[in-house]
Design a protein around this motif. Structure first.
Motif, PDB file in Angstrom:
ATOM      1  N   VAL A   1      -4.955   2.305  12.404  1.00  0.00           N
ATOM      2  CA  VAL A   1      -6.064   1.558  11.806  1.00  0.00           C
ATOM      3  C   VAL A   1      -7.037   2.535  11.140  1.00  0.00           C
ATOM      4  O   VAL A   1      -7.507   2.301  10.026  1.00  0.00           O
ATOM      5  N   TRP A   2      -7.358   3.619  11.827  1.00  0.00           N
ATOM      6  CA  TRP A   2      -8.248   4.651  11.258  1.00  0.00           C
ATOM      7  C   TRP A   2      -7.633   5.202   9.969  1.00  0.00           C
ATOM      8  O   TRP A   2      -8.309   5.355   8.963  1.00  0.00           O
ATOM      9  N   PHE A   3      -6.324   5.512  10.034  1.00  0.00           N
ATOM     10  CA  PHE A   3      -5.628   6.065   8.871  1.00  0.00           C
ATOM     11  C   PHE A   3      -5.646   5.076   7.702  1.00  0.00           C
ATOM     12  O   PHE A   3      -5.919   5.441   6.558  1.00  0.00           O
ATOM     13  N   ALA A   4      -5.392   3.783   7.977  1.00  0.00           N
ATOM     14  CA  ALA A   4      -5.365   2.756   6.929  1.00  0.00           C
ATOM     15  C   ALA A   4      -6.738   2.616   6.278  1.00  0.00           C
ATOM     16  O   ALA A   4      -6.847   2.461   5.051  1.00  0.00           O
ATOM     17  N   ALA A   5      -7.796   2.722   7.072  1.00  0.00           N
ATOM     18  CA  ALA A   5      -9.155   2.628   6.522  1.00  0.00           C
ATOM     19  C   ALA A   5      -9.417   3.798   5.571  1.00  0.00           C
ATOM     20  O   ALA A   5     -10.019   3.617   4.500  1.00  0.00           O
ATOM     21  N   ARG A   6      -8.979   4.982   5.935  1.00  0.00           N
ATOM     22  CA  ARG A   6      -9.178   6.159   5.063  1.00  0.00           C
ATOM     23  C   ARG A   6      -8.363   6.031   3.784  1.00  0.00           C
ATOM     24  O   ARG A   6      -8.826   6.387   2.701  1.00  0.00           O
ATOM     25  N   MET A   7      -7.164   5.544   3.873  1.00  0.00           N
ATOM     26  CA  MET A   7      -6.329   5.390   2.687  1.00  0.00           C
ATOM     27  C   MET A   7      -6.897   4.307   1.766  1.00  0.00           C
ATOM     28  O   MET A   7      -6.806   4.425   0.535  1.00  0.00           O
ATOM     29  N   GLN A   8      -7.511   3.262   2.342  1.00  0.00           N
ATOM     30  CA  GLN A   8      -8.175   2.242   1.520  1.00  0.00           C
ATOM     31  C   GLN A   8      -9.346   2.862   0.769  1.00  0.00           C
ATOM     32  O   GLN A   8      -9.588   2.559  -0.392  1.00  0.00           O
ATOM     33  N   GLY A   9     -10.048   3.764   1.410  1.00  0.00           N
ATOM     34  CA  GLY A   9     -11.147   4.466   0.754  1.00  0.00           C
ATOM     35  C   GLY A   9     -10.638   5.334  -0.392  1.00  0.00           C
ATOM     36  O   GLY A   9     -11.252   5.396  -1.459  1.00  0.00           O
ATOM     37  N   LEU A  10      -9.494   5.993  -0.193  1.00  0.00           N
ATOM     38  CA  LEU A  10      -8.917   6.826  -1.261  1.00  0.00           C
ATOM     39  C   LEU A  10      -8.442   5.974  -2.431  1.00  0.00           C
ATOM     40  O   LEU A  10      -8.459   6.430  -3.581  1.00  0.00           O
ATOM     41  N   SER A  11      -8.047   4.735  -2.152  1.00  0.00           N
ATOM     42  CA  SER A  11      -7.576   3.884  -3.250  1.00  0.00           C
ATOM     43  C   SER A  11      -8.721   3.490  -4.181  1.00  0.00           C
ATOM     44  O   SER A  11      -8.490   3.042  -5.295  1.00  0.00           O
ATOM     45  N   LEU A  12      -9.962   3.675  -3.744  1.00  0.00           N
ATOM     46  CA  LEU A  12     -11.124   3.349  -4.577  1.00  0.00           C
ATOM     47  C   LEU A  12     -11.523   4.499  -5.500  1.00  0.00           C
ATOM     48  O   LEU A  12     -12.391   4.315  -6.356  1.00  0.00           O
ATOM     49  N   VAL A  13     -10.898   5.660  -5.332  1.00  0.00           N
ATOM     50  CA  VAL A  13     -11.217   6.799  -6.199  1.00  0.00           C
ATOM     51  C   VAL A  13     -10.665   6.514  -7.586  1.00  0.00           C
ATOM     52  O   VAL A  13      -9.484   6.153  -7.732  1.00  0.00           O
ATOM     53  N   PRO A  14     -11.491   6.654  -8.642  1.00  0.00           N
ATOM     54  CA  PRO A  14     -11.006   6.347  -9.996  1.00  0.00           C
ATOM     55  C   PRO A  14      -9.913   7.326 -10.439  1.00  0.00           C
ATOM     56  O   PRO A  14      -9.879   8.483 -10.031  1.00  0.00           O
ATOM     57  N   GLU A  15      -9.025   6.817 -11.288  1.00  0.00           N
ATOM     58  CA  GLU A  15      -7.872   7.610 -11.735  1.00  0.00           C
ATOM     59  C   GLU A  15      -8.263   8.908 -12.437  1.00  0.00           C
ATOM     60  O   GLU A  15      -7.633   9.939 -12.183  1.00  0.00           O
TER      61      GLU A  15
END
Length: 175
Positions: free
Chosen positions: A90-104
């Motif tokens: 769950v912790w890992f998924a939350a961090r990866m969701q945050g990384l998905s918000l980084v603009p291309e």
């Protein structure tokens, strides 16, 4: 005896005429050895000066230490992410969701920075390797001549050795 030496010195100028005359046709082995030693020493000193590191202060040491950190930090960070993905998904998924918000464009910039860092390091290592290969290639003629010298048969114009071989050959034939 001392008077005769003084007279000879006066007559010939205190020089060894036999040695001086012989050196016209044959090189002085001792002087040749000294010159070879000096040349070898000068070459080693030049090589040492070429690769010597200048005296550096504490700031240079700190910067060198910082320059060595990115590779291990990246490797350990990736291994840490794998560990956290297994330990707390769950912790890992939350961090990866945050990384998905980084603009291309920011990802592209990060890729360029990492590529330049590792590319520059790769280029420096490649140049060091090429320099080492050139130094090795420069030694090839010397090594080849040494190998040829080792492979040459021993001179056979030794009369005592020739006589011994004939005697030894005769004994071997009688046995």
């Amino acid at each position: 005896m001392g008077m005769m030496w003084r007279a000879m010195d006066l007559l010939f100028g205190g020089r060894n005429m036999i040695a001086d005359t012989a050196e016209v046709w044959r090189e002085n082995a001792e002087a040749s050895g000294q010159r070879a030693t000096q040349m070898h020493s000068a070459a080693l000193n030049q090589l040492a000066a070429e690769y010597a590191r200048p005296q550096r202060g504490w700031f240079d040491g700190v910067v060198d230490g910082l320059n060595r950190l990115p590779r291990p930090m990246l490797a350990l960070g990736v291994l840490g992410l794998f560990g956290m993905a297994m330990h707390d998904p769950v912790w890992f998924a939350a961090r990866m969701q945050g990384l998905s918000l980084v603009p291309e464009p920011l990802w592209w910039l990060m890729g360029v920075i990492v590529s330049f860092y590792f590319g520059a390091r790769h280029q420096a290592k490649t140049q060091d390797f090429q320099r080492d290969m050139l130094a090795s290639a420069a030694r090839v003629p010397q090594v080849v001549s040494q190998i040829r010298a080792l492979e040459e048969p021993a001179p056979t114009d030794n009369p005592a050795l020739s006589e011994w071989r004939t005697i030894a050959g005769g004994k071997a034939a009688t046995k």
